[in-house]
Design a protein around this motif. Sequence first.
Motif, PDB file in Angstrom:
ATOM      1  N   TYR A 183       0.846  -1.192   0.000  1.00 17.14           N
ATOM      2  CA  TYR A 183       0.000   0.000   0.000  1.00 17.14           C
ATOM      3  C   TYR A 183       0.882   1.242   0.000  1.00 17.14           C
ATOM      4  N   LYS A 184       0.835   1.965  -1.081  1.00 15.53           N
ATOM      5  CA  LYS A 184       1.497   3.266  -1.168  1.00 15.53           C
ATOM      6  C   LYS A 184       0.445   4.234  -1.674  1.00 15.53           C
ATOM      7  N   GLY A 185      -0.065   5.051  -0.759  1.00 20.13           N
ATOM      8  CA  GLY A 185      -1.237   5.841  -1.085  1.00 20.13           C
ATOM      9  C   GLY A 185      -2.473   5.089  -0.657  1.00 20.13           C
ATOM     10  N   LYS A 186      -3.573   5.305  -1.341  1.00 15.93           N
ATOM     11  CA  LYS A 186      -4.848   4.730  -0.932  1.00 15.93           C
ATOM     12  C   LYS A 186      -5.061   3.310  -1.418  1.00 15.93           C
ATOM     13  N   ASN A 187      -4.425   2.925  -2.496  1.00 16.53           N
ATOM     14  CA  ASN A 187      -4.715   1.638  -3.120  1.00 16.53           C
ATOM     15  C   ASN A 187      -3.559   0.660  -3.017  1.00 16.53           C
ATOM     16  N   GLY A 188      -3.914  -0.626  -3.036  1.00 13.04           N
ATOM     17  CA  GLY A 188      -2.915  -1.675  -2.935  1.00 13.04           C
ATOM     18  C   GLY A 188      -2.462  -2.162  -4.296  1.00 13.04           C
ATOM     19  N   SER A 189      -1.225  -2.642  -4.337  1.00  8.84           N
ATOM     20  CA  SER A 189      -0.676  -3.291  -5.522  1.00  8.84           C
ATOM     21  C   SER A 189      -0.108  -4.637  -5.094  1.00  8.84           C
TER      22      SER A 189
END
Length: 295
Positions: A183-189
Amino acid sequence: MYKRLKALLMTVIFLGAAVVTNQNMSAESVTVPDGWLLWHSYTSYSAMDSQLFVRDPDGETTEIKGNFIHAMNGNFGDRPDKIVFMAIDPNADEWDIFVSDNGKIKNLTEKSGYRNEDPKWSPDGKSIVFKRGYWNPAVDDFTYDLALLDAETLEVTMITDDHAEEAMPYFSEDGKYIYYTAYKGKNGSVARMNISDKSVETLFKEERVNAYYPVYKNGVLYFTRWISSEDHHDEIVQMKDGVIQIAEFNSEKYDCSDACPVEDGKMIYSSTANGAYSLYYFNGIESVEIPGVDS
């Protein structure tokens, strides 16, 4: 990141078969393999009432109980009576990693002072990868990193150490990599870390789209993502050699998540197709709700 009612599961052994009819499939039958099934069930995350269940190949269901509450996210070890899971220790008021070994319960992170979540066994059964969190005044929020627990000595080694959240780790079958949600920011990768040198590769990232719950089996990466930045229904996708394939049972009308691959494109998954989260079996062509499982 457990905001919705979900049933997270894992299967290990399949023996024989049972025929089940789905009333929503025009009386067509789907063969569901017998085997060990592990899942959790709760009315809502905030209700703190999650229960962890295991069902054997004969269909007998047992609840895993002990000096804990809100048990979830179980993972089978090298045998079906050896299960690692997360639950709240009511005495310490913290999330901890527990093991049920032949019915004997042990808290592996007792009174650690951290939030210990998302445990998964290593392929050799010698360690457990998990997410460890603590309140960080610098960011006025919890900070979560990945950690490795020695199953014998209970020594914890941190794998990551930053302000971004890493969660939902899962070992590759050879034990060389850890797949996880970044999670970097609001969304996951979805990312993959080489354990030997801690190099990280981002495998899937899409602007304003959440991706999470990675699982790797037989050279295929499975994970859940939003259908699009506008449509936040969950869908299950498969990735092999960098090529993404969308599972056939996904829909813009309901959620499909928590992939548990069985073999040859067959899987168990969680879906709201019937209005609430239930577990389904997909045989490569059609899906059927698994009976007798309250998720």
